[in-house]
Design an enzyme around this catalytic site. Structure first.
Site, PDB file in Angstrom:
ATOM      1  N   GLU A   1      23.931   3.952   0.801  1.00 29.44           N
ATOM      2  CA  GLU A   1      23.922   3.490  -0.562  1.00 29.44           C
ATOM      3  C   GLU A   1      24.886   4.108  -1.576  1.00 29.44           C
ATOM      4  O   GLU A   1      25.026   3.731  -2.769  1.00 29.44           O
ATOM      5  CB  GLU A   1      22.439   3.546  -1.301  1.00 29.44           C
ATOM      6  CG  GLU A   1      21.632   2.517  -0.730  1.00 29.44           C
ATOM      7  CD  GLU A   1      21.731   1.345  -1.045  1.00 29.44           C
ATOM      8  OE1 GLU A   1      21.827   0.728  -2.288  1.00 29.44           O
ATOM      9  OE2 GLU A   1      22.036   0.351  -0.142  1.00 29.44           O
TER      10      GLU A   1
ATOM     11  N   SER B   1     -41.819 -12.415  -4.745  1.00 29.24           N
ATOM     12  CA  SER B   1     -42.850 -11.725  -5.415  1.00 29.24           C
ATOM     13  C   SER B   1     -42.193 -10.436  -6.159  1.00 29.24           C
ATOM     14  O   SER B   1     -42.823  -9.455  -6.796  1.00 29.24           O
ATOM     15  CB  SER B   1     -43.863 -11.113  -4.274  1.00 29.24           C
ATOM     16  OG  SER B   1     -44.680 -12.028  -3.786  1.00 29.24           O
TER      17      SER B   1
END
Length: 659
Positions: free
Chosen positions: A90, A357
């Site tokens: 690069e 319940s």
């Protein structure tokens, strides 16, 4: 002094003066430019737009969302081979320029003119970093000028090693990989220090066109690009011709992997977090990102709970576990099913199921609040209310029984009897105070008393947590704190979170906790008992055992367990299965809590005043109520003995020793 000497002195003075003026002008210009440019040192806190990191209660990463670098290489730990590969590919003059490489621009221009196409870029690594962190990717002259100015500033504020390190941690390398560490994992299932020469060269060749050069997309093109990088490394003197040739001939040897932290380690919980975030943050804050969300989740407990659901869910049922800290509302555990990959449906927050319940908490609490005492006698016998005739499990009735023992053995007729005594409004208001029925109104029908109206596991857990918290209801939350892109505090639970509200009197809550402890110490919840530790809880089973519940608390934590089929078919199990699973989970984590007692049963000074009944009677003829007439018959499992026949023992209501 001769005239000639004076002449040269004048020239020299003029040159010095011009040099000083030029230097001052350059310095002034630089300072002026710097004042309008971002501070390069902000790179250390860089986050791409939309990034969110979710952390557990102890700081572990649960998931990273958005275009985020999921794993960074620590300072001074970047492999030299990787650095050489990227510099050669690069920016071969990286160590010789000041941010913008004039020679590189000239060379690239000549190369591209000679080739008749764009074959070589001219942006330095410093420019690429400036563009990634501070600018957009648009191709305009103003953007290029800003990029150059920023590159110069980066070079003045950071060292070359710092610039290269940051670049290698942030550069996009295709397939969702941001940075070298991500790329090494995504393509080779390795850490950067394990990369070979051909692997490092392949990754270094990708920045110009990550999607094109990705070996997962175009392996042949990636191989050609790798050869170019190897040639440049050889030209730079980083490797020998022999090493380059050997690397060129090597196969790609790909071993793809999903980016780290891409998948959540607690997906049911994080999906709920994502739904809750917009309640605290603006769309702009979410879009900007860079957020660190410190959640309430205990990751170790979550893993234990997930294993319990998979191991103890009866048959092929699905399951859910939710744990809430009563005094803060923090959700420490949320399991919404056996396998998120198979089904993303969150049974903790999205599934509406009959609570069975476990709903009896509300008529009993309303009765205690109205002045009925735990030792008061009620009659358990077959009876109908306006055409609704609830039944006990097995058709057994205990006759005259104390209220506390009626809850202990989960007698359906008594729950409906209490609803009739205190009235629908009292029971519904009690449920509403505890967070139940505020979104989907509860109807005035007798099956309400035993769980005919469906609820979520999360909401039921929060209701029981409020009772364990001596009547203070705190809205459940997954958030401890939220920090912004620069580490600033955006939201903090201790400052901005729900402080809680009084949902029922503390003496009512303490009485309910005392009664619920007896459910576990010698009633339907016996399978959940923990040796040497008080547990207050309640079982629940809907008609046909379609839903199996246990919700239990120790003073520091409330946990609910639910099992059932998504298509609502019978499970052929019992609530004891849920109670047993609750015990298996709590046995794994109880060592994190000191043994604490619940507050003692208070002496109640309330007197029950029967409500004034009107001539109007609640309707009982809708289809839902017919379907749910026997909705919550408690079904013992292999762990729970059925209630003994005849009147209950322990008439003096001394606490039964724990098993």
């Amino acid at each position: 002094m001769t005239r000639k000497t004076r002449h040269w002195i004048l020239i020299a003075g003029t040159a010095v003066a011009l040099g000083c003026v030029t230097a001052l002008a350059e310095r002034s210009l630089t300072q002026a430019l710097d004042s309008v440019l971002p501070d390069a040192r902000r790179i250390a806190n860089f986050n791409r737009p939309g990034t969110i990191t979710l952390l557990s209660s102890d700081g572990q990463v649960i998931q990273k969302l958005g275009p985020v670098t999921r794993e960074k290489v620590e300072q001074d730990k970047m492999p030299h081979l990787v650095e050489q590969a990227f510099v050669a590919a690069e920016d071969r003059r990286f160590y010789n320029h000041n941010g913008v490489d004039i020679w590189g621009i000239s060379r690239a221009l000549l190369t591209n003119l000679r080739q008749g196409s764009v074959r070589e870029g001219a942006s330095t690594i410093t420019q690429q970093l400036a563009r990634t962190v501070f600018l957009s990717q648009e191709r305009t002259l103003p953007r290029k000028l800003k990029e150059a100015a920023l590159a110069y500033k980066l070079e003045r504020q950071l060292s070359k090693d710092q610039i290269l390190e940051q670049y290698l941690n942030y550069v996009y390398l295709g397939s969702g990989a941001y940075g070298v560490a991500d790329a090494a994992w995504v393509y080779f299932s390795k850490s950067p220090d394990q990369l070979t020469l051909p692997e490092a060269a392949l990754i270094a060749g990708m920045p110009p066109a990550p999607s094109v050069y990705s070996p997962l997309v175009n392996p042949d093109l990636a191989r050609k690009r790798r050869s170019i990088v190897l040639e440049r490394m050889q030209q730079a003197g980083f490797i020998t011709a022999k090493e380059a040739e050997k690397a060129r001939k090597s196969p790609l040897n790909l071993k793809p992997a999903i980016p780290k932290f891409f998948n959540s380690t607690a997906p049911f919980f994080t999906s709920w977090v994502a739904q809750q975030l917009p309640n605290l943050l603006t769309p702009e804050q979410l879009e900007v990102g860079g957020l660190k969300i410190h959640t309430s989740l205990n990751l170790a407990w979550q893993k234990e709970a997930q294993q319990v659901v998979r191991k103890y869910a009866p048959g092929n049922t699905e399951g859910s576990i939710v744990s809430i800290e009563p005094n803060t509302g923090l959700v420490r555990v949320m399991v919404g099913g056996k396998d998120f990959n198979t089904s993303q449906f969150n049974r903790a927050t999205q599934a509406l199921r009959s609570p069975g319940s476990t709903f009896k908490l509300f008529p009993y609490a309303a009765a205690i609040n109205a002045g009925i005492k735990p030792e008061d006698k009620v009659v358990d016998a077959p009876r109908c209310w306006n055409g609704y005739c609830p039944k006990n499990f097995g058709g057994k009735y205990l006759g005259s029984v104390a209220l506390a023992d009626a809850l202990r053995y989960s007698l359906n007729t008594v729950a409906v009897q209490l609803l009739d005594k205190v009235g629908f409004d009292a029971v519904i208001n009690m449920a509403n105070n505890l967070g139940i029925g505020t979104k989907r109104p509860l109807g005035k029908f007798y099956p309400l008393a035993i769980g005919a109206y469906e609820q979520t596991v999360l909401d039921m857990t929060a209701a029981y947590a409020a009772v364990a918290n001596r009547g203070i209801y705190i809205k459940p939350t997954p958030f401890e704190e939220i920090k912004g892109p620069n580490g600033e505090m955006i939201w903090n639970r201790r400052i901005e979170g729900d402080k809680g509200r009084r949902a029922l009197d503390s003496d009512v809550a303490d009485t309910m906790n005392w009664m619920l402890q007896r459910v576990v110490s010698g009633g339907t919840g016996a399978a959940a008992s923990l040796k040497g530790r008080p547990v207050a809880g309640k079982t629940g089973t809907s008609e046909g055992a379609r839903d199996l519940w246990f919700i239990g608390s120790i003073p520091q934590l409330t946990t609910a367990v639910w099992f059932g089929y998504d298509n609502n078919k019978p499970t052929y199990g019992g609530s004891g299965d849920a109670a047993w699973a609750w015990k298996q989970f709590m046995s794994k984590i109880e060592g994190n809590f000191e043994v604490q007692p619940f507050p003692p049963k208070p002496i109640l000074n309330r007197n029950f005043k029967p409500r004034k009944k009107t001539n109007s009677k609640p309707k009982n003829n809708n289809e839902d109520d017919k379907k749910n007439q026997d909705q919550t018959q408690e079904t013992p499992s292999r762990y729970i003995p059925p209630p003994p026949p005849g009147p209950p023992l322990n008439e003096n209501f001394e606490p039964i020793p724990m098993r």
